[in-house]
Design a protein around this motif. Structure first.
Motif, PDB file in Angstrom:
ATOM      1  N   THR A 111       0.858  -1.179   0.000  1.00  0.00           N
ATOM      2  CA  THR A 111       0.000   0.000   0.000  1.00  0.00           C
ATOM      3  C   THR A 111       0.900   1.237   0.000  1.00  0.00           C
ATOM      4  N   PRO A 112       0.360   2.410  -0.290  1.00  0.00           N
ATOM      5  CA  PRO A 112       1.194   3.617  -0.213  1.00  0.00           C
ATOM      6  C   PRO A 112       1.874   3.777   1.143  1.00  0.00           C
ATOM      7  N   GLY A 113       1.165   3.474   2.227  1.00  0.00           N
ATOM      8  CA  GLY A 113       1.744   3.607   3.549  1.00  0.00           C
ATOM      9  C   GLY A 113       2.884   2.638   3.788  1.00  0.00           C
ATOM     10  N   ARG A 114       2.715   1.400   3.340  1.00  0.00           N
ATOM     11  CA  ARG A 114       3.766   0.395   3.525  1.00  0.00           C
ATOM     12  C   ARG A 114       4.954   0.690   2.622  1.00  0.00           C
ATOM     13  N   LEU A 115       4.693   1.209   1.434  1.00  0.00           N
ATOM     14  CA  LEU A 115       5.790   1.590   0.546  1.00  0.00           C
ATOM     15  C   LEU A 115       6.614   2.715   1.174  1.00  0.00           C
ATOM     16  N   LYS A 116       5.926   3.703   1.723  1.00  0.00           N
ATOM     17  CA  LYS A 116       6.635   4.806   2.374  1.00  0.00           C
ATOM     18  C   LYS A 116       7.503   4.296   3.523  1.00  0.00           C
ATOM     19  N   LYS A 117       7.003   3.350   4.277  1.00  0.00           N
ATOM     20  CA  LYS A 117       7.768   2.773   5.379  1.00  0.00           C
ATOM     21  C   LYS A 117       9.047   2.108   4.863  1.00  0.00           C
ATOM     22  N   GLN A 118       8.935   1.369   3.760  1.00  0.00           N
ATOM     23  CA  GLN A 118      10.102   0.716   3.164  1.00  0.00           C
ATOM     24  C   GLN A 118      11.165   1.740   2.774  1.00  0.00           C
ATOM     25  N   LEU A 119      10.712   2.859   2.214  1.00  0.00           N
ATOM     26  CA  LEU A 119      11.638   3.893   1.753  1.00  0.00           C
ATOM     27  C   LEU A 119      12.254   4.665   2.917  1.00  0.00           C
ATOM     28  N   VAL A 120      11.398   5.144   3.808  1.00  0.00           N
ATOM     29  CA  VAL A 120      11.868   6.013   4.894  1.00  0.00           C
ATOM     30  C   VAL A 120      12.819   5.266   5.828  1.00  0.00           C
ATOM     31  N   GLU A 121      12.491   4.029   6.167  1.00  0.00           N
ATOM     32  CA  GLU A 121      13.343   3.295   7.102  1.00  0.00           C
ATOM     33  C   GLU A 121      14.686   2.939   6.473  1.00  0.00           C
ATOM     34  N   THR A 122      14.681   2.604   5.185  1.00  0.00           N
ATOM     35  CA  THR A 122      15.951   2.318   4.513  1.00  0.00           C
ATOM     36  C   THR A 122      16.790   3.583   4.390  1.00  0.00           C
ATOM     37  N   GLU A 123      16.149   4.697   4.051  1.00  0.00           N
ATOM     38  CA  GLU A 123      16.860   5.980   3.993  1.00  0.00           C
ATOM     39  C   GLU A 123      17.529   6.287   5.323  1.00  0.00           C
ATOM     40  N   GLN A 124      16.818   6.058   6.406  1.00  0.00           N
ATOM     41  CA  GLN A 124      17.363   6.377   7.737  1.00  0.00           C
ATOM     42  C   GLN A 124      18.536   5.470   8.090  1.00  0.00           C
ATOM     43  N   ILE A 125      18.424   4.197   7.734  1.00  0.00           N
ATOM     44  CA  ILE A 125      19.515   3.257   8.016  1.00  0.00           C
ATOM     45  C   ILE A 125      20.784   3.689   7.282  1.00  0.00           C
ATOM     46  N   ILE A 126      20.637   4.034   5.997  1.00  0.00           N
ATOM     47  CA  ILE A 126      21.797   4.470   5.214  1.00  0.00           C
ATOM     48  C   ILE A 126      22.399   5.741   5.817  1.00  0.00           C
ATOM     49  N   HIS A 127      21.531   6.671   6.200  1.00  0.00           N
ATOM     50  CA  HIS A 127      22.013   7.923   6.791  1.00  0.00           C
ATOM     51  C   HIS A 127      22.713   7.682   8.126  1.00  0.00           C
ATOM     52  N   ASP A 128      22.153   6.814   8.944  1.00  0.00           N
ATOM     53  CA  ASP A 128      22.760   6.538  10.245  1.00  0.00           C
ATOM     54  C   ASP A 128      24.160   5.947  10.094  1.00  0.00           C
ATOM     55  N   ILE A 129      24.363   5.136   9.057  1.00  0.00           N
ATOM     56  CA  ILE A 129      25.650   4.461   8.870  1.00  0.00           C
ATOM     57  C   ILE A 129      26.670   5.368   8.192  1.00  0.00           C
ATOM     58  N   THR A 130      26.233   6.101   7.165  1.00  0.00           N
ATOM     59  CA  THR A 130      27.182   6.860   6.330  1.00  0.00           C
ATOM     60  C   THR A 130      27.199   8.355   6.620  1.00  0.00           C
ATOM     61  N   GLY A 131      26.140   8.860   7.261  1.00  0.00           N
ATOM     62  CA  GLY A 131      26.027  10.300   7.476  1.00  0.00           C
ATOM     63  C   GLY A 131      25.496  11.039   6.265  1.00  0.00           C
ATOM     64  N   VAL A 132      25.137  10.306   5.212  1.00  0.00           N
ATOM     65  CA  VAL A 132      24.640  10.915   3.970  1.00  0.00           C
ATOM     66  C   VAL A 132      23.248  10.361   3.677  1.00  0.00           C
ATOM     67  N   ARG A 133      22.334  11.245   3.309  1.00  0.00           N
ATOM     68  CA  ARG A 133      20.988  10.796   2.949  1.00  0.00           C
ATOM     69  C   ARG A 133      20.958  10.371   1.487  1.00  0.00           C
ATOM     70  N   PRO A 134      20.484   9.161   1.199  1.00  0.00           N
ATOM     71  CA  PRO A 134      20.421   8.707  -0.186  1.00  0.00           C
ATOM     72  C   PRO A 134      19.335   9.450  -0.957  1.00  0.00           C
ATOM     73  N   PHE A 135      19.573   9.658  -2.235  1.00  0.00           N
ATOM     74  CA  PHE A 135      18.567  10.307  -3.075  1.00  0.00           C
ATOM     75  C   PHE A 135      18.264   9.483  -4.325  1.00  0.00           C
ATOM     76  N   LEU A 136      18.866   8.286  -4.412  1.00  0.00           N
ATOM     77  CA  LEU A 136      18.576   7.382  -5.522  1.00  0.00           C
ATOM     78  C   LEU A 136      17.741   6.213  -5.009  1.00  0.00           C
ATOM     79  N   TYR A 137      16.837   5.756  -5.849  1.00  0.00           N
ATOM     80  CA  TYR A 137      15.914   4.675  -5.452  1.00  0.00           C
ATOM     81  C   TYR A 137      15.679   3.764  -6.650  1.00  0.00           C
ATOM     82  N   ARG A 138      15.784   2.475  -6.404  1.00  0.00           N
ATOM     83  CA  ARG A 138      15.408   1.482  -7.412  1.00  0.00           C
ATOM     84  C   ARG A 138      14.506   0.445  -6.762  1.00  0.00           C
ATOM     85  N   PRO A 139      13.267   0.341  -7.192  1.00  0.00           N
ATOM     86  CA  PRO A 139      12.371  -0.658  -6.609  1.00  0.00           C
ATOM     87  C   PRO A 139      12.779  -2.068  -7.018  1.00  0.00           C
ATOM     88  N   PRO A 140      12.693  -3.039  -6.113  1.00  0.00           N
ATOM     89  CA  PRO A 140      13.029  -4.418  -6.464  1.00  0.00           C
ATOM     90  C   PRO A 140      12.270  -4.909  -7.692  1.00  0.00           C
TER      91      PRO A 140
END
Length: 235
Positions: A111-140
């Motif tokens: 659903t739109p809500g679940r898709l947003k969760k997939q994106l936002v949580e992955t973005e945060q994980i990448i940012h927490d590890i690297t200090g950089v927010r990702p701006f590229l996205y490729r859906p599986p």
């Protein structure tokens, strides 16, 4: 009248999910609306999906470093969280890191809500590890839904698909067509899809190892020819 109403309701139940998922993907992919399938620059973009993998991604990073090639990794959030050192190394060595969902989950099932969760949580994980927010996205699988483009735009993501793939998630394809396919890719802004993890559904576990052996041959040849390798989009 009642039969028509029931038939209409049944048809709607079948059509609406298709419009939201499969048909939305087909329209977006055919029109190119809101996505990047090819670059308007000289050079080839190497992109890798589904990792990081503790063995294959490490080998891949070693290989890319040997040939001084920068690439883009679309990472699965849960795997990134399990292997933060690999993301830190990607970032330190000048590679680009993008979002490939929290789990390797098809957008057709979200659903739109679940898709947003997939994106936002992955973005945060990448940012927490690297200090950089990702701006590229490729859906599986490149599967999108009717919410994909609006959500990506709301978060300032660029959706990167690909111009070439060679079914490298299967050992048989790696052995038979991968190297020749790579050799035939022109230097015209092509975006190459490869995979550094074979544990996802429909993939062969050892396919990345075979891919790496073919990629090494290709990079050796490409380096000798002076073929440039580029990142898809610079922030």
């Amino acid at each position: 009248m009642r039969k028509r109403t029931i038939a209409f309701a049944i048809a709607s139940l079948c059509i609406i999910p298709l419009l939201y998922s499969v048909i939305a993907t087909v329209v977006i992919r055919l029109t190119g609306f809101g996505i990047v399938k090819k670059l308007n620059r000289t050079g080839i973009a190497l992109t890798f999906d589904d990792g990081p993998h503790p063995v294959f991604t490490e080998k891949l990073l070693d290989l890319l470093k040997k040939y001084n090639v920068r690439a883009t990794f679309f990472v699965v959030g849960e795997k990134a969280k399990m292997h933060p050192a690999l993301l830190k190394r990607m970032h330190a060595e000048g590679h680009q890191i993008g979002i490939h969902h929290l789990q390797h989950t098809s957008s057709w099932r979200l659903t739109p809500g679940r898709l947003k969760k997939q994106l936002v949580e992955t973005e945060q994980i990448i940012h927490d590890i690297t200090g950089v927010r990702p701006f590229l996205y490729r859906p599986p699988w490149g599967f999108m839904n009717a919410a994909t483009i609006p959500l990506a735009r709301s978060r300032n993501y660029r959706i990167i698909i690909w111009s070439h793939h060679f079914k490298d998630w299967k050992v048989a394809s790696c052995e038979t067509i991968l190297l020749e396919g790579l050799r035939q890719v022109p230097e015209d802004g092509s975006i190459i899809l490869l995979h550094d993890d074979g544990t996802n559904p429909s993939a062969d576990d050892e396919a990345p190892d075979v891919m790496l052996s073919k990629l090494q041959i290709y990079l050796e040849e490409a380096t000798a020819k002076g073929i440039p390798f580029i990142l898809p989009i610079l922030n």
